[in-house]
Scaffold this active site. Structure first.
Site, mmCIF file in Angstrom:
data_model
loop_
_atom_site.group_PDB
_atom_site.id
_atom_site.type_symbol
_atom_site.label_atom_id
_atom_site.label_comp_id
_atom_site.label_asym_id
_atom_site.label_seq_id
_atom_site.Cartn_x
_atom_site.Cartn_y
_atom_site.Cartn_z
ATOM 1 N N SER A 185 0.826 -1.212 0.000
ATOM 2 C CA SER A 185 0.000 0.000 0.000
ATOM 3 C C SER A 185 0.858 1.259 0.000
ATOM 4 O O SER A 185 0.510 2.267 -0.624
ATOM 5 C CB SER A 185 -0.931 -0.002 1.222
ATOM 6 O OG SER A 185 -1.814 -1.094 1.162
ATOM 7 N N LYS A 216 0.172 -10.945 5.922
ATOM 8 C CA LYS A 216 0.558 -9.662 6.516
ATOM 9 C C LYS A 216 -0.687 -9.080 7.158
ATOM 10 O O LYS A 216 -1.691 -8.812 6.483
ATOM 11 C CB LYS A 216 1.097 -8.705 5.461
ATOM 12 C CG LYS A 216 1.430 -7.300 5.992
ATOM 13 C CD LYS A 216 1.964 -6.409 4.869
ATOM 14 C CE LYS A 216 2.521 -5.101 5.420
ATOM 15 N NZ LYS A 216 1.526 -4.046 5.530
#
Length: 309
Positions: free
Chosen positions: A48, A172
């Site tokens: 991200s 994650k």
């Protein structure tokens, strides 16, 4: 049988752009080398923080290729590359996994699609990740980050079920849920499925609960502190590690207040002299002069420790 990424500290690297928003390769190279020199186990390209959604397919592939080339040409062949490949369709995600493999990534990190949240039932989520893993030429990992997936938050039962797939080798967790992390680590085997914390402010707490380490944005700014904490923890020096954890917790909060991705880039530019802090729209540039002294002092504390290591 695919194996998960080795334990350690990984960074979702920010990507740098020139004034006209082209890839700024000199700054990317400077950043990749500083991260590798900081002792990190691996680099996540197009997490991200890497603005993956702002890149074309060709740019995504080139960023991975350039990162791998930079590492290999400078003696960091053992630094692992994970590539973010999750997009809104199964078909495109499969293509990006193949592209990532061709460009030199060892693993693919797959974000759950979120354009149509009501359609993303448990069965649909599981089908998506399994179909991608079936097709991917490299092992895949699950990326759980509710903030960027319209609030979709995979629970421990979904992740544990997906962990049984032979080509899904890790997760994650950017949700920050330590209870979830602990449930997953106790329901999976670490040599088959690696669980990584996605936040620096719970890095030690995750290690206590059995995580393999962290994939954390703050390591863009302070890689050496993160690797120092991980080393202390593995040596059983938990009291010393927790002192560093306190600094990371405050630093993580401060950078989030400064401005997230653009804040990370602005701090990197100020402290290390490369990049210009530019992000692609609709993200907005961060002006550090507008940041309160009390908040930036926490970054100063982080930098003071980083520069002693």
């Amino acid at each position: 049988m695919p194996i998960p990424p080795p334990p350690g500290i990984y960074v979702p690297a920010v990507l740098f752009f020139s004034e006209n928003e082209d890839l700024d390769f000199p700054s990317i190279k400077s950043h990749v080398l500083r991260l590798a020199q900081g002792g990190l186990t691996g680099i996540l390209v197009q997490g991200s923080n890497g603005e993956a959604q702002h890149l074309s397919c060709d740019e995504r592939k080139e960023a991975i290729r350039f990162t791998r080339k930079t590492l290999d040409e400078n003696g960091f062949e053992n630094v692992i590359i994970i590539a973010g490949t999750g997009v809104q369709s199964t078909r495109e995600t499969k293509k990006l996994c193949a592209d990532a493999c061709e460009a030199g990534a060892a693993y693919a990190l797959v974000l759950t699609p979120s354009t149509w949240p009501p359609q993303m039932t448990k069965d649909n989520i599981i089908r998506f990740h399994r179909e991608v893993a079936d097709a991917s030429p490299i092992p895949t990992m699950i990326y759980n980050f509710p903030r960027v997936t319209a609030g979709i938050d995979l629970d421990s039962s979904i992740i544990t079920e997906l962990a049984a797939h032979p080509n899904i080798v890790g997760v994650k967790l950017s949700c920050g849920n330590i209870g979830k992390l602990h449930r997953i680590t106790t329901d999976t085997k670490p040599f088959e499925f690696a669980v990584f914390s996605g936040r620096s402010d719970v890095l030690s707490q995750g290690l206590l609960s059995g995580s393999a380490g962290g994939i954390v944005a703050l390591a863009n700014i302070a890689p050496k502190i993160h690797t120092k904490l991980f080393k202390l923890w593995k040596e059983g020096k938990q009291d010393e590690a927790m002192k560093i954890q306190a600094i990371l917790g405050h630093g993580d909060w401060a950078v989030s207040k400064i401005g997230g991705i653009s804040g990370v880039k602005a701090v990197v530019n100020k402290e290390f002299g490369y990049g210009n802090g530019r992000v692609r729209g609709p993200l907005a540039h961060t002006d550090l002069e507008s940041v309160g002294a009390e908040v930036y002092k926490l970054v100063d504390d982080l930098m003071a420790l980083e520069k002693t290591l």
